[in-house]
Each structure stands twice: as C-alpha cells, then as structure tokens.
Design a protein around this motif. Structure first.
Motif, PDB file in Angstrom:
ATOM      1  N   LEU A  67     -12.844  61.828 -31.950  1.00 44.89           N
ATOM      2  CA  LEU A  67     -13.563  61.449 -30.739  1.00 44.89           C
ATOM      3  C   LEU A  67     -13.218  62.374 -29.576  1.00 44.89           C
ATOM      4  CD1 LEU A  67     -13.355  57.566 -30.922  1.00 44.89           C
ATOM      5  CD2 LEU A  67     -15.352  59.010 -31.323  1.00 44.89           C
ATOM      6  N   TRP A  68     -11.948  62.744 -29.475  1.00 44.66           N
ATOM      7  CA  TRP A  68     -11.513  63.639 -28.403  1.00 44.66           C
ATOM      8  C   TRP A  68     -12.178  65.008 -28.541  1.00 44.66           C
ATOM      9  CZ3 TRP A  68      -9.078  63.130 -23.941  1.00 44.66           C
ATOM     10  CH2 TRP A  68      -8.583  64.269 -23.331  1.00 44.66           C
ATOM     11  N   VAL A  69     -12.272  65.511 -29.765  1.00 45.19           N
ATOM     12  CA  VAL A  69     -12.850  66.839 -29.997  1.00 45.19           C
ATOM     13  C   VAL A  69     -14.343  66.852 -29.686  1.00 45.19           C
ATOM     14  CG1 VAL A  69     -13.400  68.507 -31.812  1.00 45.19           C
ATOM     15  CG2 VAL A  69     -11.107  67.571 -31.657  1.00 45.19           C
ATOM     16  N   TRP A  70     -15.065  65.804 -30.107  1.00 43.72           N
ATOM     17  CA  TRP A  70     -16.512  65.824 -30.004  1.00 43.72           C
ATOM     18  C   TRP A  70     -17.067  65.079 -28.799  1.00 43.72           C
ATOM     19  CZ3 TRP A  70     -19.266  69.256 -32.363  1.00 43.72           C
ATOM     20  CH2 TRP A  70     -18.747  69.865 -33.492  1.00 43.72           C
ATOM     21  N   ALA A  71     -16.240  64.443 -27.991  1.00 44.07           N
ATOM     22  CA  ALA A  71     -16.733  63.710 -26.823  1.00 44.07           C
ATOM     23  C   ALA A  71     -17.397  64.654 -25.823  1.00 44.07           C
ATOM     24  CB  ALA A  71     -15.593  62.940 -26.164  1.00 44.07           C
ATOM     25  N   GLY A  72     -16.857  65.834 -25.643  1.00 45.90           N
ATOM     26  CA  GLY A  72     -17.445  66.795 -24.711  1.00 45.90           C
ATOM     27  C   GLY A  72     -18.850  67.200 -25.116  1.00 45.90           C
ATOM     28  N   PHE A  73     -19.042  67.474 -26.400  1.00 41.95           N
ATOM     29  CA  PHE A  73     -20.367  67.832 -26.923  1.00 41.95           C
ATOM     30  C   PHE A  73     -21.361  66.706 -26.650  1.00 41.95           C
ATOM     31  CE2 PHE A  73     -23.216  67.176 -30.575  1.00 41.95           C
ATOM     32  CZ  PHE A  73     -23.987  68.324 -30.488  1.00 41.95           C
ATOM     33  N   ALA A  74     -20.962  65.481 -26.987  1.00 37.80           N
ATOM     34  CA  ALA A  74     -21.855  64.337 -26.793  1.00 37.80           C
ATOM     35  C   ALA A  74     -22.146  64.131 -25.314  1.00 37.80           C
ATOM     36  CB  ALA A  74     -21.233  63.081 -27.402  1.00 37.80           C
ATOM     37  N   MET A  75     -21.132  64.270 -24.467  1.00 36.50           N
ATOM     38  CA  MET A  75     -21.341  64.051 -23.029  1.00 36.50           C
ATOM     39  C   MET A  75     -22.277  65.077 -22.423  1.00 36.50           C
ATOM     40  SD  MET A  75     -17.792  62.892 -21.370  1.00 36.50           S
ATOM     41  CE  MET A  75     -16.559  62.258 -22.455  1.00 36.50           C
ATOM     42  N   VAL A  76     -22.162  66.314 -22.832  1.00 38.17           N
ATOM     43  CA  VAL A  76     -23.044  67.354 -22.291  1.00 38.17           C
ATOM     44  C   VAL A  76     -24.492  67.071 -22.677  1.00 38.17           C
ATOM     45  CG1 VAL A  76     -23.657  69.800 -22.529  1.00 38.17           C
ATOM     46  CG2 VAL A  76     -21.289  69.143 -22.122  1.00 38.17           C
ATOM     47  N   LEU A  77     -24.733  66.719 -23.953  1.00 38.56           N
ATOM     48  CA  LEU A  77     -26.108  66.438 -24.366  1.00 38.56           C
ATOM     49  C   LEU A  77     -26.660  65.191 -23.691  1.00 38.56           C
ATOM     50  CD1 LEU A  77     -26.177  67.267 -28.174  1.00 38.56           C
ATOM     51  CD2 LEU A  77     -27.087  68.576 -26.293  1.00 38.56           C
ATOM     52  N   ILE A  78     -25.854  64.143 -23.594  1.00 41.33           N
ATOM     53  CA  ILE A  78     -26.320  62.908 -22.955  1.00 41.33           C
ATOM     54  C   ILE A  78     -26.552  63.133 -21.459  1.00 41.33           C
ATOM     55  CG2 ILE A  78     -25.643  60.553 -22.369  1.00 41.33           C
ATOM     56  CD1 ILE A  78     -24.311  60.434 -25.159  1.00 41.33           C
ATOM     57  N   ALA A  79     -25.681  63.907 -20.813  1.00 42.37           N
ATOM     58  CA  ALA A  79     -25.885  64.213 -19.391  1.00 42.37           C
ATOM     59  C   ALA A  79     -27.169  65.010 -19.182  1.00 42.37           C
ATOM     60  CB  ALA A  79     -24.685  64.978 -18.840  1.00 42.37           C
ATOM     61  N   ALA A  80     -27.448  65.948 -20.074  1.00 48.03           N
ATOM     62  CA  ALA A  80     -28.697  66.706 -19.967  1.00 48.03           C
ATOM     63  C   ALA A  80     -29.899  65.791 -20.172  1.00 48.03           C
ATOM     64  CB  ALA A  80     -28.710  67.834 -20.991  1.00 48.03           C
ATOM     65  N   GLY A  81     -29.789  64.866 -21.123  1.00 49.01           N
ATOM     66  CA  GLY A  81     -30.876  63.921 -21.346  1.00 49.01           C
ATOM     67  C   GLY A  81     -31.088  62.998 -20.162  1.00 49.01           C
ATOM     68  N   LEU A  82     -29.993  62.544 -19.538  1.00 46.92           N
ATOM     69  CA  LEU A  82     -30.106  61.683 -18.354  1.00 46.92           C
ATOM     70  C   LEU A  82     -30.750  62.410 -17.187  1.00 46.92           C
ATOM     71  CD1 LEU A  82     -26.714  59.752 -18.442  1.00 46.92           C
ATOM     72  CD2 LEU A  82     -29.005  58.790 -18.728  1.00 46.92           C
ATOM     73  N   SER A  83     -30.411  63.681 -17.035  1.00 46.65           N
ATOM     74  CA  SER A  83     -31.005  64.437 -15.926  1.00 46.65           C
ATOM     75  C   SER A  83     -32.485  64.719 -16.158  1.00 46.65           C
ATOM     76  CB  SER A  83     -30.244  65.741 -15.708  1.00 46.65           C
ATOM     77  OG  SER A  83     -30.440  66.609 -16.806  1.00 46.65           O
ATOM     78  N   ALA A  84     -32.938  64.654 -17.409  1.00 45.78           N
ATOM     79  CA  ALA A  84     -34.351  64.902 -17.703  1.00 45.78           C
ATOM     80  C   ALA A  84     -35.216  63.652 -17.571  1.00 45.78           C
ATOM     81  CB  ALA A  84     -34.486  65.462 -19.123  1.00 45.78           C
ATOM     82  N   ILE A  85     -34.595  62.493 -17.411  1.00 43.12           N
ATOM     83  CA  ILE A  85     -35.377  61.260 -17.256  1.00 43.12           C
ATOM     84  C   ILE A  85     -36.046  61.279 -15.884  1.00 43.12           C
ATOM     85  CG2 ILE A  85     -35.196  58.758 -16.989  1.00 43.12           C
ATOM     86  CD1 ILE A  85     -32.989  58.767 -19.049  1.00 43.12           C
ATOM     87  N   PRO A  86     -37.348  61.055 -15.843  1.00 46.55           N
ATOM     88  CA  PRO A  86     -38.032  61.060 -14.543  1.00 46.55           C
ATOM     89  C   PRO A  86     -37.573  59.888 -13.674  1.00 46.55           C
ATOM     90  CG  PRO A  86     -39.565  60.520 -16.325  1.00 46.55           C
ATOM     91  CD  PRO A  86     -38.258  60.847 -16.954  1.00 46.55           C
ATOM     92  N   ARG A  87     -37.198  60.186 -12.456  1.00 45.55           N
ATOM     93  CA  ARG A  87     -36.712  59.158 -11.530  1.00 45.55           C
ATOM     94  C   ARG A  87     -37.808  58.152 -11.177  1.00 45.55           C
ATOM     95  NH1 ARG A  87     -32.320  59.565 -13.289  1.00 45.55           N
ATOM     96  NH2 ARG A  87     -31.218  61.494 -13.006  1.00 45.55           N
ATOM     97  N   GLU A  88     -39.069  58.594 -11.258  1.00 50.92           N
ATOM     98  CA  GLU A  88     -40.173  57.704 -10.933  1.00 50.92           C
ATOM     99  C   GLU A  88     -40.209  56.512 -11.882  1.00 50.92           C
ATOM    100  OE1 GLU A  88     -40.819  61.053 -11.670  1.00 50.92           O
ATOM    101  OE2 GLU A  88     -40.634  61.667  -9.576  1.00 50.92           O
ATOM    102  N   ALA A  89     -39.892  56.737 -13.154  1.00 54.05           N
ATOM    103  CA  ALA A  89     -39.909  55.641 -14.125  1.00 54.05           C
ATOM    104  C   ALA A  89     -38.831  54.618 -13.792  1.00 54.05           C
ATOM    105  CB  ALA A  89     -39.701  56.186 -15.534  1.00 54.05           C
ATOM    106  N   LEU A  90     -37.655  55.084 -13.396  1.00 52.19           N
ATOM    107  CA  LEU A  90     -36.577  54.170 -13.031  1.00 52.19           C
ATOM    108  C   LEU A  90     -36.933  53.392 -11.765  1.00 52.19           C
ATOM    109  CD1 LEU A  90     -33.541  56.554 -13.667  1.00 52.19           C
ATOM    110  CD2 LEU A  90     -34.411  54.776 -15.183  1.00 52.19           C
ATOM    111  N   GLU A  91     -37.482  54.100 -10.781  1.00 47.99           N
ATOM    112  CA  GLU A  91     -37.848  53.445  -9.525  1.00 47.99           C
ATOM    113  C   GLU A  91     -38.981  52.451  -9.728  1.00 47.99           C
ATOM    114  OE1 GLU A  91     -38.628  56.492  -6.660  1.00 47.99           O
ATOM    115  OE2 GLU A  91     -36.620  57.338  -6.869  1.00 47.99           O
ATOM    116  N   ALA A  92     -39.935  52.785 -10.588  1.00 52.05           N
ATOM    117  CA  ALA A  92     -41.049  51.868 -10.866  1.00 52.05           C
ATOM    118  C   ALA A  92     -40.542  50.586 -11.509  1.00 52.05           C
ATOM    119  CB  ALA A  92     -42.071  52.547 -11.770  1.00 52.05           C
ATOM    120  N   ALA A  93     -39.581  50.694 -12.392  1.00 40.91           N
ATOM    121  CA  ALA A  93     -39.015  49.496 -13.022  1.00 40.91           C
ATOM    122  C   ALA A  93     -38.279  48.646 -12.000  1.00 40.91           C
ATOM    123  CB  ALA A  93     -38.077  49.902 -14.157  1.00 40.91           C
ATOM    124  N   ARG A  94     -37.568  49.282 -11.082  1.00 42.20           N
ATOM    125  CA  ARG A  94     -36.843  48.525 -10.040  1.00 42.20           C
ATOM    126  C   ARG A  94     -37.815  47.843  -9.077  1.00 42.20           C
ATOM    127  NH1 ARG A  94     -33.296  53.396 -10.053  1.00 42.20           N
ATOM    128  NH2 ARG A  94     -31.517  52.807 -11.351  1.00 42.20           N
TER     129      ARG A  94
END
Length: 193
Positions: A67-94
């Motif tokens: 987990l320690w070795v591969w956590a960085g890889f997973a975090m980078v991909l998940i962070a990139a995916g989170l930054s690609a989510i359109p903010r309008e969709a989140l705001e519309a749901a709120r």
C-alpha cells in the motif's frame, strides 16, 4: 524442547515434547509396536529475522508495504480524475438540495469511476505478479507463510531446479493476468472513441 512422535502404520498416533533432560512420556498408546521419530518441525529453520516480524505479522507487513509503494500512483490518478470532474455538475447537485454525501455518492463516484477502475485493474495486475516485496521483506524462515505465485515460480525454477513446473506456474500467472489486461485495453479503446 524437541517434538517426538510415535508412529504406527505411517501416521503419528501420539506426540510428546522432550524436557530439559531429554526425557519424554507418550500417553494414550495401546499395546503393540511403535516407531519413534523426531518431528520434521524440529528441523525447520528457526526464525532469524526482526523479532516482531514473525509468522503472524509477515502478511500484514507485506500488505502495508504494498500500500505504501502504490498509494502515490493511486493518489495521482485519483487527483487527476477529481480535477477533471466538471464543477457545474457538483454545484447543480447542491442546488437541487443534495447533501455532501449524496453529491459524493451520486455525482463524484460515477464521474470518477473510469479512473477508479483503471487504478483497481492496474493494482490487481501488480498484486498478481508481486515478487520483490515478499522476497525482500519475508526472511527465509517465514517465507512459506507469505508465499505468492510469483515467488513460488521463482523458488521452483531456481531453488528446486524444476524448470518445467516453474514454466507451468509462469503460464498460469500469465493466464491470470491476461483477462485483466484485455479488460483494461478494451476500456482504453472505448474511451478513445
């Protein structure tokens, strides 16, 4: 402290542990002839590693290291995916009255699912072929408690020197990894179209 077994018909019917003077007593034996033998566990290699890293903690230690070795890889991909989510969709749901948990569960996770699937499949492939962490972390005496397919393939091929069985294990490992690779390749092609 040696283990002594009374054997009849190829099976151990009674066991005892020797005392400090070497004496032992086997109880519960019926009349007849028995062969006494020392148990094979008397001759196994003693644990010579770090004192806290015995048979009970070797697998959790390897899992934590993985987990320690591969956590960085997973975090980078998940962070990139989170930054690609359109903010309008989140705001519309709120604006529609969704709570933060509902926004996370019904908007963020579905939009992030392609990235999570890439991370999951990639890590699954690496788990199937893990060799180095088990070989490095597990000392020889507890390596059997943390054995994995790739390490067994290496031990059979180069330790026992049975190249045929080692090759069969390698092919079996390939058969386990290929479906995950095909799934991943198909996903990438679908996303490109």
């Amino acid at each position: 402290g040696l283990r002594v077994e009374a054997v009849r018909g190829g099976e151990a019917v009674a066991t005892a542990t020797t005392g400090a003077d070497g004496g032992f007593a086997l109880s519960g034996l019926e009349g007849g002839e028995y062969t006494l033998r020392l148990s094979a566990s008397n001759f196994s290699e003693p644990y010579n590693g770090v004192t806290w890293l015995g048979p009970t903690l070797i697998t959790p230690s390897i899992i934590a290291s993985y987990l320690w070795v591969w956590a960085g890889f997973a975090m980078v991909l998940i962070a990139a995916g989170l930054s690609a989510i359109p903010r309008e969709a989140l705001e519309a749901a709120r604006v529609d009255g969704a709570t933060e948990w509902q926004v996370f569960r019904r908007v963020t996770i579905p939009l992030l699912s392609p990235v999570l699937m890439v991370v999951f499949v990639t890590l699954m492939i690496y788990v199937l072929k893990i060799f180095d962490l088990v070989f490095v972390i597990a000392p020889g005496s507890v390596r059997a408690d943390a054995n994995v397919l790739a390490l067994e393939m290496w031990q059979v091929s180069f330790g026992v020197n049975d190249q045929g069985l080692g090759s069969a294990l390698a092919v079996f490992l390939l058969i386990l990894v290929v479906p995950a690779m095909i799934f991943q390749i198909r996903r990438f092609r679908r996303e490109e179209q």
